[in-house]
Enzyme design. Structure first.
Site, mmCIF file in Angstrom:
data_model
loop_
_atom_site.group_PDB
_atom_site.id
_atom_site.type_symbol
_atom_site.label_atom_id
_atom_site.label_comp_id
_atom_site.label_asym_id
_atom_site.label_seq_id
_atom_site.Cartn_x
_atom_site.Cartn_y
_atom_site.Cartn_z
ATOM 1 N N ASP A 16 0.578 21.640 15.251
ATOM 2 C CA ASP A 16 1.547 21.554 14.155
ATOM 3 C C ASP A 16 1.480 22.798 13.271
ATOM 4 O OD1 ASP A 16 3.602 20.624 12.633
ATOM 5 O OD2 ASP A 16 2.735 18.690 12.216
ATOM 6 N N GLU A 19 -0.035 27.695 10.583
ATOM 7 C CA GLU A 19 0.051 28.734 9.555
ATOM 8 C C GLU A 19 -0.726 28.236 8.346
ATOM 9 O OE1 GLU A 19 3.324 25.992 8.218
ATOM 10 O OE2 GLU A 19 2.548 26.691 10.125
ATOM 11 N N ASP A 83 10.591 21.777 11.202
ATOM 12 C CA ASP A 83 11.161 20.513 10.723
ATOM 13 C C ASP A 83 12.597 20.714 10.248
ATOM 14 O OD1 ASP A 83 8.663 19.559 11.265
ATOM 15 O OD2 ASP A 83 7.994 19.542 9.193
#
Length: 379
Positions: A16, A19, A83
């Protein structure tokens, strides 16, 4: 990760957020200040997973990651566009986004089919929805055109390197969007599996030469100046031209067919000359899809998943010029291919002789009888 996940049987990971959440100003890492090294975080993050895979597991590394940096493609990582919103404008912008991303050197990319963000309570489209939402209200609420949007997105997703549906809807299976949508979604799910021998072979080509198998038209047709700014259609491997429908309520769209070759409509087998823009019928169950003349498409038998050994059910040839295709096979799960444990079958189509020949490894086929279909000619 080894103690809490690998030891419990997990063999792939959704990293996911690859970063750092912290802004670079004020951050200082082992390698230096965040203002200087912030962007390399995804490279080292995915490398930590990959190095662990190679040390502790026998299966191939598979890491779904949200962010990337040059070199992360070597870490068994696949990426997606984060997203995103669940609307038509977002779907439209995904097509050039994907083309640009894979052109940067990271070939495995996808979107959350249908978008990730929560749906608005009510949305009334300008045009009558092509799929009625009435029997999907529990899933889509008052978003009247969402089943149509999801179907169009799913059709497009079937021709992305990673084919995956994810989002905030209560349910997300192919039967979750109504009785009109279900058979269309099933059609493209089955088509994806049917194309798997072709797709997996494309992945091998990418492994060998680094070139993406989803790519803008400028990569394959550099001699045609008209393709320079085309951002709403792309090649999926050397054979398939994909033109997603990204507008609500429409049942046709214009498609530019690059010059220098003939093209076949995948659904009708109608042959057309390149170098022209055509208006193509696109009812709700059809994504405009063209096959380049000279293409050889190996198609697999029906399977429930890629855990099954899939044999080649048919080899479709699209005549018009000589053509070649390398069919690649390995065990699909380990690194044994690095030790030479793989198979290559070379197919060659001689357009003059109207004959398909095979060499190399013996392809695993359902039956030799009726295996080859030459479009427009017969068996």
């Amino acid at each position: 990760m080894k103690e809490n996940y690998v030891a419990k049987g997990f063999d792939s990971f959704w990293a996911d957020e690859t970063e750092p959440d912290l802004p670079p100003n004020g951050s200082y890492w082992n390698i230096g200040p965040g203002t200087q090294y912030f962007n390399v975080f995804p490279l080292f993050h995915t490398a930590a997973f990959y190095d662990g895979f190679r040390r502790d597991l026998k299966t191939r590394a598979l890491i779904l990651a949200r962010d990337s940096y040059l070199g992360a493609q070597h870490n068994g990582a696949i990426f997606w566009s984060s997203d995103i919103n669940a609307n038509w404008d977002t779907l439209k912008r995904q097509v050039p986004t994907g083309i640009n991303f894979v052109a940067s050197g990271m070939p495995y990319w996808s979107t959350d089919i249908g978008g990730w963000q929560y749906l608005p309570a009510v949305h009334k489209p300008e045009r009558t929805p092509l799929i009625a939402p009435s029997d999907a209200r529990a899933n889509v609420g008052g978003y009247d055109d969402y089943p149509e949007l999801y179907v169009r997105w799913f059709e497009y997703g079937a021709f992305q390197p990673n084919f995956r549906s994810h989002g905030s809807r209560p349910q997300n299976e192919v039967w979750s969007y109504g009785k009109q949508a279900e058979p269309i979604l099933e059609k493209y799910l089955k088509l994806r599996y049917e194309l798997m021998p072709y797709i997996y072979s494309l992945a091998h080509g990418t492994h060998e030469n680094g070139a993406p198998f989803m790519r803008g038209l400028f990569m394959d047709f550099g001699g045609d100046p008209k393709v320079v700014d085309v951002g709403d259609e792309y090649m999926f491997g050397p054979s398939l031209l994909v033109a997603p429908v990204v507008e609500q309520g429409v049942t046709s769209r214009e498609v530019y067919l690059p010059a220098g070759t003939d093209w076949y409509n995948f659904w009708t087998n109608v042959r057309m000359h390149g170098g022209q823009t055509v208006t193509v019928a696109a009812p709700i169950d059809v994504i405009p899809l063209f096959v380049k003349a000279g293409s050889i498409l190996p198609l697999g038998e029906a399977v429930e998943s890629t855990n099954e050994r899939q044999r080649v059910a048919k080899v479709k040839v699209y005549p018009g010029t000589d053509g070649d295709f390398e069919l690649y096979r390995d065990d699909g799960t380990t690194y044994e291919y690095e030790k030479g444990k793989s198979e290559l079958t070379q197919f060659h189509w001689s357009d003059g002789a109207k004959k398909l020949t095979r060499s190399g490894a013996k392809a695993e086929v359902v039956s030799e009888d009726g295996l080859v279909e030459v479009v427009g000619v017969g068996h």
